[in-house]
Design an enzyme around this catalytic site. Sequence first.
Site, short mmCIF file in Angstrom:
data_model
loop_
_atom_site.label_atom_id
_atom_site.label_comp_id
_atom_site.label_asym_id
_atom_site.label_seq_id
_atom_site.Cartn_x
_atom_site.Cartn_y
_atom_site.Cartn_z
N THR A 67 3.54 -36.21 -12.67
CA THR A 67 2.32 -35.42 -12.61
C THR A 67 1.96 -35.17 -11.15
O THR A 67 2.00 -36.10 -10.33
CB THR A 67 1.14 -36.11 -13.31
OG1 THR A 67 1.42 -36.21 -14.71
CG2 THR A 67 -0.16 -35.32 -13.14
N PHE A 73 -0.87 -34.30 -8.50
CA PHE A 73 -2.31 -34.39 -8.33
C PHE A 73 -2.71 -33.72 -7.02
O PHE A 73 -1.95 -33.73 -6.05
CB PHE A 73 -2.76 -35.86 -8.29
CG PHE A 73 -2.60 -36.61 -9.58
CD1 PHE A 73 -3.62 -36.65 -10.51
CD2 PHE A 73 -1.42 -37.28 -9.86
CE1 PHE A 73 -3.48 -37.35 -11.70
CE2 PHE A 73 -1.26 -37.98 -11.04
CZ PHE A 73 -2.30 -38.01 -11.96
#
Length: 280
Positions: A175, A177
């Site tokens: 992921t 960010f």
Amino acid sequence: MTAAVDRVAFQGEPGAYSDEAISASLGEVERLPCRTLREVFSAVETGAAQAGIVPVENSYAGSINETYDLLLASPLHIVGEVTHRVDHCLLALPGETLGTVRRVLSHPQALWQCEEFLRAHGLQPVPDYDTAGAARRVAQEGLAHTAAIAGRRAARLYGLEVLAESIQTAADNLTRFLFLSRVPAPALEEAKTSIVFGTENVPGALYRALGAFARRGLNLSKLESRPAQQRSSGGAPWEYLFYVDVEAHVEAPLMAEALAELRGATTFLRVLGSYPRARR
């Protein structure tokens, strides 16, 4: 991020993957848990936190559309990015086993990312608002025959046992960010710039817009479209805004030239931030 911060807002409970990403990037700074992504933006805008961290895309599930829409509506600057490995674990009360668990709580994205594991073991997925929040609920409510999908940090924080690890369908589950601040990041050579723009709905409009970067050899690392109706000023149905990440700082000569040309080929243009590129 390049500047030191004392307090960082994130979405979720302590032990959430955003919380893990803060530790990986900034160490043990003070955290401000928020229930929603919108609350993260608000906390930074009002000064309740010096910075915020929000997920923007996952290597398996794709883009987080809510983050893109909030970036457009907010005056905050993107000042950094980090790519964090999401290693989903199955957590339950001490004494539970994979054979005794019947249902699994977690954020809908986490449940989807672990769909094959859940199906293979006949486990009922139950959506919850947050991964770590699901782990906290299992622990605090003493839920028997119930597990949560979350990270190892959540297991340590809430006293749960790890029944299985790396249960995500995609082995490389990453992921990305973004860090947000009220103050822009200082200029750096190895930088990335995020922008958003709109074009007229005519043939070749996007081609002409992106050509401003291609003619100068500027690499685009991301291109995302979102409905133009997300703009506060409105937009017609089936018209779109384009979010682009360019591997150059906004003040670099070639980037400045490209943006000047882009302004003549777009109906709307905004720089969301220039910031250090994450390590690959």
